[in-house]
Scaffold this motif. Structure first.
Motif, PDB file in Angstrom:
ATOM      1  N   PRO A   1      -7.122  -4.343   5.867  1.00 11.41           N
ATOM      2  CA  PRO A   1      -7.089  -4.310   4.399  1.00 11.41           C
ATOM      3  C   PRO A   1      -6.240  -5.444   3.814  1.00 11.41           C
ATOM      4  CG  PRO A   1      -6.691  -2.128   5.293  1.00 11.41           C
ATOM      5  CD  PRO A   1      -6.640  -3.086   6.448  1.00 11.41           C
ATOM      6  N   MET A   2      -6.778  -6.077   2.784  1.00 12.27           N
ATOM      7  CA  MET A   2      -6.062  -7.138   2.077  1.00 12.27           C
ATOM      8  C   MET A   2      -5.689  -6.694   0.660  1.00 12.27           C
ATOM      9  SD  MET A   2      -5.945  -9.463   4.365  1.00 12.27           S
ATOM     10  CE  MET A   2      -5.376 -10.877   3.480  1.00 12.27           C
ATOM     11  N   TYR A   3      -6.598  -5.957   0.001  1.00 13.44           N
ATOM     12  CA  TYR A   3      -6.381  -5.478  -1.361  1.00 13.44           C
ATOM     13  C   TYR A   3      -7.003  -4.100  -1.536  1.00 13.44           C
ATOM     14  CZ  TYR A   3      -5.113 -10.184  -2.779  1.00 13.44           C
ATOM     15  OH  TYR A   3      -4.492 -11.392  -2.893  1.00 13.44           O
ATOM     16  N   TYR A   4      -6.377  -3.286  -2.374  1.00  9.83           N
ATOM     17  CA  TYR A   4      -6.944  -2.030  -2.851  1.00  9.83           C
ATOM     18  C   TYR A   4      -7.243  -2.234  -4.325  1.00  9.83           C
ATOM     19  CZ  TYR A   4      -4.910  -0.184   1.423  1.00  9.83           C
ATOM     20  OH  TYR A   4      -4.585   0.023   2.732  1.00  9.83           O
ATOM     21  N   SER A   5      -8.460  -1.934  -4.736  1.00  7.30           N
ATOM     22  CA  SER A   5      -8.850  -2.136  -6.130  1.00  7.30           C
ATOM     23  C   SER A   5      -9.288  -0.809  -6.741  1.00  7.30           C
ATOM     24  CB  SER A   5      -9.991  -3.144  -6.217  1.00  7.30           C
ATOM     25  OG  SER A   5      -9.568  -4.384  -5.705  1.00  7.30           O
ATOM     26  N   PHE A   6      -8.910  -0.618  -7.995  1.00  5.83           N
ATOM     27  CA  PHE A   6      -9.219   0.612  -8.707  1.00  5.83           C
ATOM     28  C   PHE A   6      -9.802   0.290 -10.068  1.00  5.83           C
ATOM     29  CE2 PHE A   6      -5.843   1.597  -5.794  1.00  5.83           C
ATOM     30  CZ  PHE A   6      -6.235   2.808  -5.241  1.00  5.83           C
ATOM     31  N   LEU A   7     -10.753   1.102 -10.481  1.00  5.82           N
ATOM     32  CA  LEU A   7     -11.273   1.064 -11.850  1.00  5.82           C
ATOM     33  C   LEU A   7     -10.764   2.313 -12.548  1.00  5.82           C
ATOM     34  CD1 LEU A   7     -13.106  -0.234 -13.995  1.00  5.82           C
ATOM     35  CD2 LEU A   7     -14.964   1.199 -13.117  1.00  5.82           C
ATOM     36  N   PHE A   8     -10.045   2.117 -13.644  1.00  7.56           N
ATOM     37  CA  PHE A   8      -9.488   3.209 -14.419  1.00  7.56           C
ATOM     38  C   PHE A   8     -10.212   3.309 -15.747  1.00  7.56           C
ATOM     39  CE2 PHE A   8      -5.919   2.042 -11.706  1.00  7.56           C
ATOM     40  CZ  PHE A   8      -5.376   3.273 -11.363  1.00  7.56           C
ATOM     41  N   LYS A   9     -10.264   4.537 -16.298  1.00  5.54           N
ATOM     42  CA  LYS A   9     -10.795   4.716 -17.651  1.00  5.54           C
ATOM     43  C   LYS A   9      -9.812   5.532 -18.468  1.00  5.54           C
ATOM     44  CE  LYS A   9     -13.630   8.883 -17.077  1.00  5.54           C
ATOM     45  NZ  LYS A   9     -14.985   9.423 -17.205  1.00  5.54           N
ATOM     46  N   HIS A  10      -9.850   5.300 -19.777  1.00  2.00           N
ATOM     47  CA  HIS A  10      -8.953   5.955 -20.727  1.00  2.00           C
ATOM     48  C   HIS A  10      -9.735   6.205 -22.006  1.00  2.00           C
ATOM     49  CE1 HIS A  10      -5.646   5.966 -23.754  1.00  2.00           C
ATOM     50  NE2 HIS A  10      -5.014   6.608 -22.791  1.00  2.00           N
ATOM     51  N   ARG A  11      -9.709   7.441 -22.489  1.00  2.00           N
ATOM     52  CA  ARG A  11     -10.450   7.780 -23.719  1.00  2.00           C
ATOM     53  C   ARG A  11      -9.746   7.148 -24.924  1.00  2.00           C
ATOM     54  NH1 ARG A  11     -14.271  11.605 -24.685  1.00  2.00           N
ATOM     55  NH2 ARG A  11     -13.778  12.717 -22.764  1.00  2.00           N
ATOM     56  N   LEU A  12     -10.530   6.481 -25.770  1.00  2.00           N
ATOM     57  CA  LEU A  12      -9.983   5.902 -26.995  1.00  2.00           C
ATOM     58  C   LEU A  12      -9.816   6.988 -28.046  1.00  2.00           C
ATOM     59  CD1 LEU A  12     -12.115   2.646 -27.187  1.00  2.00           C
ATOM     60  CD2 LEU A  12      -9.775   2.894 -26.376  1.00  2.00           C
ATOM     61  N   ALA A  13      -8.795   6.816 -28.852  1.00  2.00           N
ATOM     62  CA  ALA A  13      -8.501   7.814 -29.899  1.00  2.00           C
ATOM     63  C   ALA A  13      -9.516   7.739 -31.024  1.00  2.00           C
ATOM     64  CB  ALA A  13      -7.106   7.576 -30.449  1.00  2.00           C
TER      65      ALA A  13
ATOM     66  N   ASP B   1       0.798  -1.224   0.000  1.00  2.00           N
ATOM     67  CA  ASP B   1       0.000   0.000   0.000  1.00  2.00           C
ATOM     68  C   ASP B   1       0.829   1.271   0.000  1.00  2.00           C
ATOM     69  OD1 ASP B   1       0.857  -0.183   2.618  1.00  2.00           O
ATOM     70  OD2 ASP B   1      -1.106   0.206   3.497  1.00  2.00           O
ATOM     71  N   GLU B   2       2.094   1.190   0.406  1.00  2.00           N
ATOM     72  CA  GLU B   2       2.933   2.387   0.359  1.00  2.00           C
ATOM     73  C   GLU B   2       3.229   2.800  -1.079  1.00  2.00           C
ATOM     74  OE1 GLU B   2       5.697  -1.151   0.647  1.00  2.00           O
ATOM     75  OE2 GLU B   2       3.945  -0.503   1.761  1.00  2.00           O
ATOM     76  N   HIS B   3       2.938   1.926  -2.034  1.00  2.00           N
ATOM     77  CA  HIS B   3       3.181   2.210  -3.445  1.00  2.00           C
ATOM     78  C   HIS B   3       1.921   2.658  -4.187  1.00  2.00           C
ATOM     79  CE1 HIS B   3       7.200   0.623  -3.055  1.00  2.00           C
ATOM     80  NE2 HIS B   3       6.708  -0.478  -2.526  1.00  2.00           N
ATOM     81  N   VAL B   4       0.794   2.750  -3.487  1.00  2.00           N
ATOM     82  CA  VAL B   4      -0.471   3.090  -4.154  1.00  2.00           C
ATOM     83  C   VAL B   4      -0.382   4.442  -4.847  1.00  2.00           C
ATOM     84  CG1 VAL B   4      -2.903   3.653  -3.768  1.00  2.00           C
ATOM     85  CG2 VAL B   4      -1.928   1.615  -2.729  1.00  2.00           C
ATOM     86  N   ASN B   5       0.150   5.460  -4.186  1.00  2.00           N
ATOM     87  CA  ASN B   5       0.251   6.788  -4.809  1.00  2.00           C
ATOM     88  C   ASN B   5       1.148   6.761  -6.030  1.00  2.00           C
ATOM     89  OD1 ASN B   5      -1.511   8.022  -3.044  1.00  2.00           O
ATOM     90  ND2 ASN B   5       0.108   8.633  -1.633  1.00  2.00           N
ATOM     91  N   GLU B   6       2.236   5.985  -5.977  1.00  2.00           N
ATOM     92  CA  GLU B   6       3.119   5.849  -7.142  1.00  2.00           C
ATOM     93  C   GLU B   6       2.387   5.186  -8.304  1.00  2.00           C
ATOM     94  OE1 GLU B   6       6.681   3.721  -6.137  1.00  2.00           O
ATOM     95  OE2 GLU B   6       6.905   4.839  -4.273  1.00  2.00           O
ATOM     96  N   ILE B   7       1.631   4.146  -8.005  1.00  2.00           N
ATOM     97  CA  ILE B   7       0.898   3.420  -9.046  1.00  2.00           C
ATOM     98  C   ILE B   7      -0.149   4.333  -9.675  1.00  2.00           C
ATOM     99  CG2 ILE B   7      -0.723   1.518  -9.434  1.00  2.00           C
ATOM    100  CD1 ILE B   7       0.932  -0.017  -7.244  1.00  2.00           C
ATOM    101  N   LEU B   8      -0.882   5.092  -8.844  1.00  2.00           N
ATOM    102  CA  LEU B   8      -1.878   6.026  -9.381  1.00  2.00           C
ATOM    103  C   LEU B   8      -1.218   7.089 -10.250  1.00  2.00           C
ATOM    104  CD1 LEU B   8      -4.173   6.490  -6.259  1.00  2.00           C
ATOM    105  CD2 LEU B   8      -4.702   5.217  -8.344  1.00  2.00           C
ATOM    106  N   ALA B   9      -0.075   7.589  -9.833  1.00  2.00           N
ATOM    107  CA  ALA B   9       0.647   8.598 -10.620  1.00  2.00           C
ATOM    108  C   ALA B   9       1.123   8.017 -11.949  1.00  2.00           C
ATOM    109  CB  ALA B   9       1.822   9.143  -9.825  1.00  2.00           C
ATOM    110  N   ASP B  10       1.615   6.777 -11.931  1.00  2.00           N
ATOM    111  CA  ASP B  10       2.070   6.125 -13.167  1.00  2.00           C
ATOM    112  C   ASP B  10       0.923   5.962 -14.154  1.00  2.00           C
ATOM    113  OD1 ASP B  10       4.654   5.977 -12.207  1.00  2.00           O
ATOM    114  OD2 ASP B  10       4.515   3.842 -11.645  1.00  2.00           O
TER     115      ASP B  10
END
Length: 59
Positions: A47-59, A17-26
């Motif tokens: 806490p066992m897992y942090y889960s994220f849903l990301f979106k990205h606009r298609l070209a 979890d100390e890497h969560v901010n780095e992962i979000l920034a990447d």
């Protein structure tokens, strides 16, 4: 610009979890936006897992 989005679900083990901010920034640097998140816990509420849903606009 397209109105279509690509979505990706990412789950991060809590011991890292100390890497969560780095992962979000990447992901953000690559054009991905976190649109939702959740925390999975054990039966003691640890806490066992942090889960994220990301979106990205298609070209």
């Amino acid at each position: 610009m397209s109105d279509q989005w690509e979505y990706r679900f990412v789950s991060i083990p809590a011991p890292e979890d100390e890497h969560v901010n780095e992962i979000l920034a990447d992901w953000g640097a690559q054009g991905w936006e976190a649109v939702n998140h959740a925390v999975a816990t054990d039966h003691h509420g640890i806490p066992m897992y942090y889960s994220f849903l990301f979106k990205h606009r298609l070209a």
